[in-house]
Motif scaffolding. Structure first.
Motif, short mmCIF file in Angstrom:
data_model
loop_
_atom_site.label_atom_id
_atom_site.label_comp_id
_atom_site.label_asym_id
_atom_site.label_seq_id
_atom_site.Cartn_x
_atom_site.Cartn_y
_atom_site.Cartn_z
N LEU A 1 0.78 -1.38 0.16
CA LEU A 1 -0.13 0.23 -0.19
C LEU A 1 0.96 1.52 -0.03
N LYS B 1 -1.12 -4.85 2.63
CA LYS B 1 -2.14 -5.63 2.85
C LYS B 1 -2.03 -7.02 2.62
N ASN C 1 -4.79 -4.89 6.87
CA ASN C 1 -3.68 -3.78 6.57
C ASN C 1 -2.81 -3.87 7.79
#
Length: 479
Positions: A327, A333, A372
């Motif tokens: 990300l 992620k 995440n």
């Protein structure tokens, strides 16, 4: 029969006596209720229950009760219902020999008969032969009804209708008339295992009985379509265990084609596939994959010959891995990916970190297929996935090994690595150039030294002349 005839002659002579006939179905081992109901009386009548063999249970008007020694532990007539005019008899643990005609006689005083009720008890049992067949063997399933003569054992239109159910669902679309014609012939397989139930109806009463059909052969996995979950990179066992006492022969494994592929198309076993070793017991034909790859997912089948019958069982291997998506420079992620997620109902992520002493600290779980993660948080992330029956499996991912993860190298790190590589190449080129110049200079000096030794006198004259010119240039010019 003599007792039954005597009662009907007695009823004919006493025309004011109320009589009725009832039929009851009961499964072997169940509780049967033989009904005997009359108009409630202010005074409790004398009650006598009997069959063709004699008295079973009796209560005098005074309340004194008598039991037959052979029935004492299995019959009862609850007095709590007497005020309602209910004098039904209960038989516990019904046996096949209990089938037949029973009579309930209600009397007030010594000479007044209120009612005589005839109850025909039909005992129902599902018979399966052989009891535990081998897969592929012919099996006979019958609904046996015992209970003496009467409509239920007649043939043709007088018999009751019989319907069959398998595991709670109707088996076949037709109803069979008469208990003599209800036998089913099936071939032992996984499709016909489970609870067989016969449903009887003669227009006045309903009955049912159940029996379980089990098939000998492969006991693990217990049925076709069982799922085995395996994380990519680990070893996994594909079970194929036969029942105790069986000696399967000619066992082999095969990989089945997918639904989209042709059934005739041959599918190769994975490279890491390991057949069952010869050291295991004769009934254990389990195979293994030494190191699972995500592409190894699919259906596998174990086959063998047992008592001349081919026995086989298929299972599905579901592979699991963690996909990593970058990300930003500080966040990624993680996604829990299964080759077949149809059985999964819930995902949960657990983070575990380790201190310098190796002590593990586990954080709280996060729900969802993806999570995440900050690259600075570190630690080991475990994805647990749950189905209808609970935990199905898990897969782990170490955040420190993210850079080495296939297809998941972060872009900023890649650019930094490229820049360092360029600097390294430039540095190596400069060093090589310097070394080359040094070598050239050394080579020239070597040549010069060789020439000096070859023309020593000339070198001396030239050197002397040079020294003289230098001295003249340094000395002052006279005025």
């Amino acid at each position: 029969m003599k007792s039954k005839l005597f009662i009907f002659v007695f009823l004919y002579l006493l025309k004011d006596v109320k009589s009725e006939s009832v039929e009851v179905f009961a499964e072997v081992g169940s509780r049967a209720v033989l009904p005997c109901r009359s108009t409630p009386q202010t005074v409790s009548p004398a009650i006598t229950w009997s069959n063709s063999k004699g008295s079973i249970w009796r209560m005098l008007g005074s309340g004194v009760r008598f039991w037959s020694s052979s029935w004492a532990s299995r019959v009862r007539c609850p007095h709590t219902h007497f005020h309602l005019g209910d004098y039904s008899l209960e038989i516990l643990g019904v046996r096949q020999e209990d089938g037949g005609s029973y009579f309930c006689l209600l009397e007030l005083g010594q000479r007044r008969t209120l009612q005589v009720t005839e109850v025909t008890l039909r005992v129902v049992k599902v018979s399966i032969s052989p009891a535990v067949p081998v897969i592929g063997q012919s099996v006979s399933i019958r609904c046996d009804v015992s209970g003496g003569e009467g409509p239920s054992e007649g043939e043709g239109p007088r018999g009751p209708t019989v319907r069959w159910m398998l595991n709670g669902r109707p088996y076949g679309s037709r109803r069979i008339r008469g208990v003599q014609n209800n036998e089913l012939k099936v071939t032992a397989s996984e499709k016909v295992t489970g609870n067989w139930t016969c449903l009887l109806n003669d227009g006045n009463a309903d009955g049912r009985a159940s029996g379980r059909l089990g098939v000998e052969g492969i006991i693990r996995p217990p049925g076709d379509g069982a799922r085995v979950f395996a994380a990519v990179g680990v070893a996994v066992s594909l079970p194929c265990v036969f029942a105790e006492g069986l000696a399967p022969s000619d066992a082999f494994w095969e990989r089945l084609p997918t639904e989209s592929a042709s059934e005739r198309a041959a599918v190769k076993l994975p490279r890491a596939f390991s057949p069952p070793p010869s050291s295991v017991s004769s009934r254990d034909k389990s195979a293994a994959l030494r190191e699972v790859e995500f592409e190894d997912a699919g259906r596998y089948r174990c086959s063998a010959s047992v008592q001349g019958q081919k026995t086989q069982r298929s299972l599905e291997l579901v592979t699991v891995k963690v996909d990593v998506e970058v990300l930003s420079e500080d966040a990624v992620k993680l996604t829990c990916r299964l080759s077949d997620p149809s059985a999964v109902r819930e995902y949960e992520w657990i983070n575990a970190t380790f201190d310098l002493d190796g002590m593990e600290s586990t954080g709280s779980g996060q729900k969802g297929q993806s999570v995440n993660v900050s690259r600075t948080s570190g630690g080991r992330w475990t994805c647990r996935f749950y189905g209808k029956q609970g935990l199905l499996g898990n897969v782990t991912h170490d955040i420190y090994s993210m850079e080495g993860h296939r297809g998941a190298t972060p872009a900023p790190v890649s650019r930094r690595m490229s820049h360092n590589a360029v600097l390294l190449l430039v540095g190596l080129f400069v060093v090589a150039l310097v070394l080359l110049l040094v070598l050239i200079q050394m080579y020239r000096n070597q040549l010069r030294s060789k020439k000096a030794f070859r023309f020593l006198a000339l070198e001396t004259v030239l050197h002397a002349g040079s020294v003289e010119r230098e001295l003249k240039e340094r000395s002052p010019v006279p005025k």
